[in-house]
Design a protein around this motif. Structure first.
Motif, PDB file in Angstrom:
ATOM      1  N   ARG A   1       1.180   7.097  -6.803  1.00 16.86           N
ATOM      2  CA  ARG A   1      -0.111   7.608  -7.269  1.00 16.86           C
ATOM      3  C   ARG A   1       0.065   8.698  -8.332  1.00 16.86           C
ATOM      4  O   ARG A   1      -0.644   8.744  -9.323  1.00 16.86           O
ATOM      5  CB  ARG A   1      -0.924   8.139  -6.094  1.00 16.86           C
ATOM      6  CG  ARG A   1      -2.333   8.561  -6.457  1.00 16.86           C
ATOM      7  CD  ARG A   1      -3.112   8.946  -5.215  1.00 16.86           C
ATOM      8  NE  ARG A   1      -3.410   7.793  -4.400  1.00 16.86           N
ATOM      9  CZ  ARG A   1      -4.480   7.021  -4.564  1.00 16.86           C
ATOM     10  NH1 ARG A   1      -5.340   7.287  -5.523  1.00 16.86           N
ATOM     11  NH2 ARG A   1      -4.696   5.992  -3.785  1.00 16.86           N
TER      12      ARG A   1
ATOM     13  N   THR B   1       0.826  -1.210   0.000  1.00 18.28           N
ATOM     14  CA  THR B   1       0.000   0.000   0.000  1.00 18.28           C
ATOM     15  C   THR B   1       0.863   1.264   0.000  1.00 18.28           C
ATOM     16  O   THR B   1       0.507   2.266  -0.608  1.00 18.28           O
ATOM     17  CB  THR B   1      -0.930   0.028   1.220  1.00 18.28           C
ATOM     18  OG1 THR B   1      -0.144  -0.193   2.408  1.00 18.28           O
ATOM     19  CG2 THR B   1      -1.980  -1.062   1.123  1.00 18.28           C
TER      20      THR B   1
ATOM     21  N   LYS C   1      -8.701  -4.696  -9.865  1.00 19.03           N
ATOM     22  CA  LYS C   1      -8.851  -4.300  -8.452  1.00 19.03           C
ATOM     23  C   LYS C   1      -7.991  -3.078  -8.139  1.00 19.03           C
ATOM     24  O   LYS C   1      -8.451  -2.141  -7.482  1.00 19.03           O
ATOM     25  CB  LYS C   1      -8.471  -5.463  -7.532  1.00 19.03           C
ATOM     26  CG  LYS C   1      -8.623  -5.148  -6.043  1.00 19.03           C
ATOM     27  CD  LYS C   1      -8.238  -6.334  -5.183  1.00 19.03           C
ATOM     28  CE  LYS C   1      -8.404  -6.017  -3.695  1.00 19.03           C
ATOM     29  NZ  LYS C   1      -7.613  -4.846  -3.254  1.00 19.03           N
ATOM     30  N   LEU C   2      -6.740  -3.080  -8.613  1.00 22.54           N
ATOM     31  CA  LEU C   2      -5.846  -1.958  -8.330  1.00 22.54           C
ATOM     32  C   LEU C   2      -6.319  -0.681  -9.019  1.00 22.54           C
ATOM     33  O   LEU C   2      -6.213   0.413  -8.464  1.00 22.54           O
ATOM     34  CB  LEU C   2      -4.416  -2.298  -8.752  1.00 22.54           C
ATOM     35  CG  LEU C   2      -3.650  -3.195  -7.772  1.00 22.54           C
ATOM     36  CD1 LEU C   2      -2.394  -3.749  -8.410  1.00 22.54           C
ATOM     37  CD2 LEU C   2      -3.287  -2.427  -6.504  1.00 22.54           C
TER      38      LEU C   2
ATOM     39  N   THR D   1      -6.414  -8.843 -10.635  1.00 20.13           N
ATOM     40  CA  THR D   1      -5.543  -8.001  -9.804  1.00 20.13           C
ATOM     41  C   THR D   1      -5.445  -6.599 -10.376  1.00 20.13           C
ATOM     42  O   THR D   1      -5.532  -5.608  -9.644  1.00 20.13           O
ATOM     43  CB  THR D   1      -4.128  -8.628  -9.714  1.00 20.13           C
ATOM     44  OG1 THR D   1      -4.218  -9.912  -9.089  1.00 20.13           O
ATOM     45  CG2 THR D   1      -3.194  -7.742  -8.887  1.00 20.13           C
TER      46      THR D   1
ATOM     47  N   VAL E   1       1.780   1.875  -3.596  1.00 20.11           N
ATOM     48  CA  VAL E   1       0.653   2.382  -4.383  1.00 20.11           C
ATOM     49  C   VAL E   1       0.467   3.870  -4.106  1.00 20.11           C
ATOM     50  O   VAL E   1       0.280   4.674  -5.021  1.00 20.11           O
ATOM     51  CB  VAL E   1      -0.650   1.609  -4.054  1.00 20.11           C
ATOM     52  CG1 VAL E   1      -1.844   2.252  -4.746  1.00 20.11           C
ATOM     53  CG2 VAL E   1      -0.526   0.159  -4.484  1.00 20.11           C
TER      54      VAL E   1
ATOM     55  N   ASN F   1      -9.421   0.033  -9.560  1.00 19.74           N
ATOM     56  CA  ASN F   1     -10.545   0.492  -8.729  1.00 19.74           C
ATOM     57  C   ASN F   1     -10.036   1.162  -7.461  1.00 19.74           C
ATOM     58  O   ASN F   1     -10.581   2.182  -7.022  1.00 19.74           O
ATOM     59  CB  ASN F   1     -11.456  -0.689  -8.366  1.00 19.74           C
ATOM     60  CG  ASN F   1     -12.271  -1.185  -9.544  1.00 19.74           C
ATOM     61  OD1 ASN F   1     -12.559  -0.414 -10.461  1.00 19.74           O
ATOM     62  ND2 ASN F   1     -12.628  -2.448  -9.549  1.00 19.74           N
ATOM     63  N   ASP F   2      -8.982   0.597  -6.858  1.00 21.66           N
ATOM     64  CA  ASP F   2      -8.401   1.177  -5.640  1.00 21.66           C
ATOM     65  C   ASP F   2      -7.853   2.580  -5.894  1.00 21.66           C
ATOM     66  O   ASP F   2      -7.817   3.416  -4.995  1.00 21.66           O
ATOM     67  CB  ASP F   2      -7.276   0.287  -5.098  1.00 21.66           C
ATOM     68  CG  ASP F   2      -7.803  -1.032  -4.525  1.00 21.66           C
ATOM     69  OD1 ASP F   2      -9.029  -1.117  -4.320  1.00 21.66           O
ATOM     70  OD2 ASP F   2      -6.996  -1.958  -4.328  1.00 21.66           O
ATOM     71  N   LEU F   3      -7.403   2.808  -7.124  1.00 25.86           N
ATOM     72  CA  LEU F   3      -6.850   4.118  -7.490  1.00 25.86           C
ATOM     73  C   LEU F   3      -7.938   5.087  -7.961  1.00 25.86           C
ATOM     74  O   LEU F   3      -7.643   6.185  -8.428  1.00 25.86           O
ATOM     75  CB  LEU F   3      -5.799   3.950  -8.597  1.00 25.86           C
ATOM     76  CG  LEU F   3      -4.489   3.291  -8.164  1.00 25.86           C
ATOM     77  CD1 LEU F   3      -3.704   2.832  -9.391  1.00 25.86           C
ATOM     78  CD2 LEU F   3      -3.650   4.237  -7.327  1.00 25.86           C
ATOM     79  N   ASP F   4      -9.217   4.652  -7.818  1.00 23.50           N
ATOM     80  CA  ASP F   4     -10.362   5.492  -8.204  1.00 23.50           C
ATOM     81  C   ASP F   4     -10.279   5.951  -9.648  1.00 23.50           C
ATOM     82  O   ASP F   4     -10.534   7.116  -9.971  1.00 23.50           O
ATOM     83  CB  ASP F   4     -10.462   6.726  -7.287  1.00 23.50           C
ATOM     84  CG  ASP F   4     -10.682   6.337  -5.832  1.00 23.50           C
ATOM     85  OD1 ASP F   4     -11.440   5.385  -5.612  1.00 23.50           O
ATOM     86  OD2 ASP F   4     -10.090   6.968  -4.941  1.00 23.50           O
TER      87      ASP F   4
END
Length: 440
Positions: free
Chosen positions: A290, A283, A322-323, A319, A286, A325-328
Motif C-alpha cells: 500500500r 490481499t 477494481k484494484l 482488474t 496489496v 477502487n480497493d485502494l481507495d
C-alpha cells in the motif's frame, strides 16, 4: 530418489564443454497445476489456468500437466473431489512431480489433507505470486514488504505443518524469509512482523518527505499503472530514458522508480513506474505494498497501460480498475494507453475511446503523440498567463521555460521586456510572481 531425500529443489548438472569450460545448467522443478471451475465462465477459467502456467514459468518451473474439475463449489476438505485427489496422487507419482500448484488460495486444513498421501510439495496461487515477488525485490523496502506479506500469509498456517515445513529449503514458494523463520514459534514470527512494520514505517516517512518536497516544488506527477506485462517498464524507459528492468515476463517490475520526462514544450514532469496488477492479487500483498502504491495516489495523471495484443485485455482493464477502487484511489485524470499496437489482437475494440491512445512503446512517433496528448491533458488543469518579464530577469524566464508550458515568447524592444504566454500549474509557487507581474 524420493522428494524428501532431495536436499535442494534446484539441481545443477555439468553440460558439454564450451570453449574449454564446463557450464552448469539449471534443472527446472516439475510442476502439476490444479484448478477447480465453479462458474459457467469457462473462458475466464481457462485464461486463469493459462496465467497460472505463465506464473509458474516466471518462477522457473516446468508445467507437466494441468488437472481441472467442474464443481458447484470448492470441496471444503480437499479443494477438489475425492476421485480427483486419487487421480492427482497417481499423476504426481507417475510424473515424479516436485510441486503441485493450486489455482486458488488453500486453507491450512486443505493443505494438510492433500499432503497426507502426496509426496510432492503443495502450494497455492498466493504462495506462488509471493515467491515471484521475493525473487523480483531489489530495494530494502521491496524485500521487507515481501517478507511481511509472506509471514502474514504463513502465520495462520503454522499449526500442524511440521512435516510440510521440514521440506522447505529452496525452490518455488520458499524464497524470502527462509526455513529458520518459518519453523520458529508464532511469538517469534509476530515479533518479526512488528519489526518489519517498524522499519517500513521509517521508509514510509522518508517517502512522505520526498512527496512533500515534490509538492512544494509543484512538479507534475504521472504514474504508470496496468496489468502485469502490459509494457509499462518498456514505455517508462523510452519516455524517461531510464533503465528500469524490462522483460517479457510477469512482474518484471516490483520496486517503484521515478524519473523526469521532458514534454514537447520543454516542460519537465515526473513519471513513476509501478508494480503490475493481476487478478486475484493476494490481499496480504496489496496491504503490504500500500505504501508503494501511494505513489499512484499522489499522481496528477494516471497512464493506464493496456496490452492490446492480449485477448483478455478487457478483463485486464477491469482488474486494474477494481484494484484501484480497493485502494481507495481518488478520482483523477486518466489516460488509457493501448500498447503493443504492432501485435494488436485481431478482435480488439477499445473500451475507452475519448481519453485513450493506441500506440507501440517501441515507436518513436507514437511516443511523441503520447507526450503531446499528456501535455494537452495537463493544459486543461492549468491556469493561462500572459505577462511581461523585464529583460534583466533571466531567472524568471528560465523558470517559465522549465516549470510552465511556454507557448509564446518574443522580445519587445521599446519596453525592453519579454512577452510570455503560456500555462502554469495551479498552486505553483510561480503563480504569485505571475500575478504580481500582471498587476504592474
Amino acid at each position: 530418489m524420493g522428494f524428501l531425500e532431495r536436499k535442494r529443489f534446484f539441481c545443477y548438472h555439468l553440460s558439454k564443454k564450451e570453449g574449454g569450460l564446463l557450464t552448469l545448467e539449471e534443472t527446472k522443478e516439475k510442476v502439476i497445476l490444479v484448478g477447480c471451475q465453479t462458474t459457467d465462465d469457462t473462458k475466464r477459467f481457462d485464461y486463469s489456468m493459462e496465467e497460472l502456467a505463465s506464473l509458474t514459468e516466471t518462477a522457473n518451473g516446468e508445467v507437466l500437466v494441468s488437472l481441472t474439475q467442474n464443481r458447484d463449489r470448492i470441496h471444503p476438505s480437499t479443494y477438489i473431489g475425492k476421485g480427483k485427489v486419487e487421480e492427482l496422487e497417481a499423476l504426481a507419482e507417475e510424473l515424479e512431480a516436485d510441486i503441485i500448484i493450486f489455482n486458488d488460495e488453500l486453507s491450512p486444513s486443505q493443505v494438510r489433507n492433500l499432503s497426507k498421501n502426496i509426496e510432492a510439495r503443495i502450494i497455492d496461487r498466493t504462495q506462488l505470486i509471493l515467491d515471484i515477488f521475493a525473487g523480483r525485490a531489489r530495494s530494502k523496502e521491496g524485500k521487507l514488504q515481501v517478507e511481511l506479506a509472506q509471514l502474514q500469509y504463513l502465520l495462520p498456517r503454522l499449526g500442524g505443518q511440521g512435516l510440510q515445513l521440514s521440506r522447505l529449503g529452496a525452490g518455488i514458494g520458499t524464497r524470502g524469509p527462509g526455513e529458520t523463520k518459518l519453523e520458529s514459534d508464532r511469538r517469534h514470527i509476530r515479533r518479526r512482523i512488528d519489526d518489519i512494520k517498524g522499519q517500513l514505517q521509517v521508509i514510509v516517512q522518508h517517502r512522505d518527505r520526498y512527496r512533500e518536497r515534490r509538492k512544494k516544488n509543484r512538479a507534475f506527477q504521472i504514474a504508470l499503472v496496468g496489468y502485469t506485462n502490459a509494457g509499462k517498464s518498456t514505455l517508462f524507459n523510452r519516455l524517461a530514458e531510464a533503465d528500469s528492468f524490462e522483460e517479457n515476463i510477469l512482474f518484471a517490475t516490483l520496486d517503484p522508480m521515478t524519473r523526469k520526462v521532458i514534454l514537447p514544450s520543454g516542460f519537465t514532469a515526473l513519471i513513476t513506474d509501478t508494480v503490475g496488477f493481476i487478478q486475484d492479487l493476494p490481499t496480504t500483498l496489496v496491504a503490504a505494498f500500500r505504501s508503494t502504491l501511494e505513489e499512484v495516489r499522489e499522481a496528477d495523471l494516471l497512464l493506464h497501460v493496456v496490452d492490446m495484443s492480449n485477448e483478455e485485455y478487457f478483463q485486464h482493464e477491469q482488474t486494474v480498475h477494481k484494484l484501484l477502487n480497493d485502494l481507495d484511489m481518488p478520482e483523477m485524470p486518466q489516460l488509457t494507453v493501448y500498447n503493443k499496437r504492432d501485435l494488436m489482437y485481431k478482435e480488439f475494440v477499445p473500451t475507452s475511446t475519448q481519453d485513450s491512445i493506441m500506440m507501440s512503446a517501441l515507436n518513436a512517433d507514437d511516443r511523441g503523440t503520447l507526450k503531446q496528448k499528456i501535455e494537452s491533458i495537463m493544459i486543461e488543469n492549468m491556469d493561462y498567463y500572459e505577462v511581461e518579464v523585464p529583460a534583466e530577469n533571466g531567472k524568471l524566464l528560465s523558470q517559465l521555460k522549465n516549470e510552465t508550458i511556454l507557448r509564446s515568447l518574443f522580445f519587445e524592444e521599446e519596453k525592453q521586456v519579454y512577452v510570455c504566454k503560456g500555462y502554469c500549474l495551479k498552486e505553483h509557487a510561480l503563480n504569485t510572481k505571475l500575478t504580481q507581474l500582471k498587476g504592474i
